[in-house]
Design an enzyme around this catalytic site. Structure first.
Site, PDB file in Angstrom:
ATOM      1  CG  ASP A 160      38.792  51.314  42.810  1.00  0.00           C
ATOM      2  OD1 ASP A 160      38.822  50.639  41.761  1.00  0.00           O
ATOM      3  OD2 ASP A 160      38.017  52.275  42.958  1.00  0.00           O
ATOM      4  CG  ASP A 209      41.413  60.491  42.819  1.00  0.00           C
ATOM      5  OD1 ASP A 209      41.978  59.916  41.869  1.00  0.00           O
ATOM      6  OD2 ASP A 209      40.646  61.461  42.668  1.00  0.00           O
ATOM      7  CG  ASP A 234      39.233  46.762  34.786  1.00  0.00           C
ATOM      8  OD1 ASP A 234      39.205  46.949  33.553  1.00  0.00           O
ATOM      9  OD2 ASP A 234      38.262  46.299  35.411  1.00  0.00           O
ATOM     10  CE  LYS A 238      38.178  49.535  32.011  1.00  0.00           C
ATOM     11  NZ  LYS A 238      36.980  48.965  32.655  1.00  0.00           N
TER      12      LYS A 238
END
Length: 210
Positions: free
Chosen positions: A87, A103, A128, A168
């Site tokens: 993340d 990133d 996600d 997602k």
């Protein structure tokens, strides 16, 4: 020391959001059961419907912070499994989880993930990921589609035949084109809207099997 959240100084809309959040069934359940966020119940329901994540598997969790999906996946794969999480935001350590902060849009971070995967066979890629939303769909939607495209590219590189991507997606412009692309690259794609997704949310989750 933890800072107590109060309504003092909040706008009317912020107070309404805070009340909804604190009254939320899944927020209360997450606090009771030790999950870092209500999002845990989205993955639990997805896995209940698909039975994708099993003991001993290797799973990569993209957009993992604060860590609720990693908590769920970690418990599902068990001590024999491998979980690699990433993340842009920091994430408190979890047992048996390798975390890479950075990133995902940057090539260096992508390369670090690929290096950590190495020669392992990845069974499931979770994404996600979502951009920091501005409230302007014309700005947020293209950013989301771009993150999804990056997740798909990563999944295609690391998943063997039979491997799966859980991703997602925001419903809106570019979504159908992305789905058509996915359907041409994976053998099966299904859509799941978990009960823990707020009804007004544009998010859905695609489960694609290679």
């Amino acid at each position: 020391m933890a800072t107590r959240i109060t309504n003092k100084g909040l706008s009317k809309s912020s107070k309404a959001w805070m009340k909804e959040h604190l009254d939320d069934h899944y927020v209360q359940l997450a606090q009771k059961e030790g999950y870092r966020a209500r999002a845990a119940y989205k993955l639990l329901e997805i896995n209940e419907k698909t039975n994708l994540i099993k003991k001993g598997m290797t799973v990569v969790d993209l957009g993992s912070a604060p860590g609720s999906w990693s908590q769920v996946a970690g418990r599902l794969v068990g001590d024999e499994g491998i979980l690699i999480a990433s993340d842009i935001l920091p994430m408190d350590a979890l047992e048996n989880v390798t975390f890479i902060q950075g990133d995902f849009r940057e090539e260096a971070v992508f390369d670090r993930l690929m290096s950590e995967v190495g020669d392992r066979q990845v069974d499931v890629v979770l994404s996600d990921m979502a951009p920091n939303t501005s409230g302007h769909t014309a700005v947020d939607q293209p950013r989301m589609i771009y993150l999804c495209e990056l997740a798909v590219d990563f999944a295609l590189r690391v998943l063997p035949k039979g491997g799966s991507l859980v991703m997602k997606v925001f419903q809106g412009e570019g979504e159908q084109q992305l789905r058509q692309q996915l359907q041409s690259q994976f053998s099966k794609v299904r859509t799941i809207k978990p009960a823990a997704s707020r009804p007004r949310s544009k998010e859905v989750f695609w489960v694609a099997t290679k």
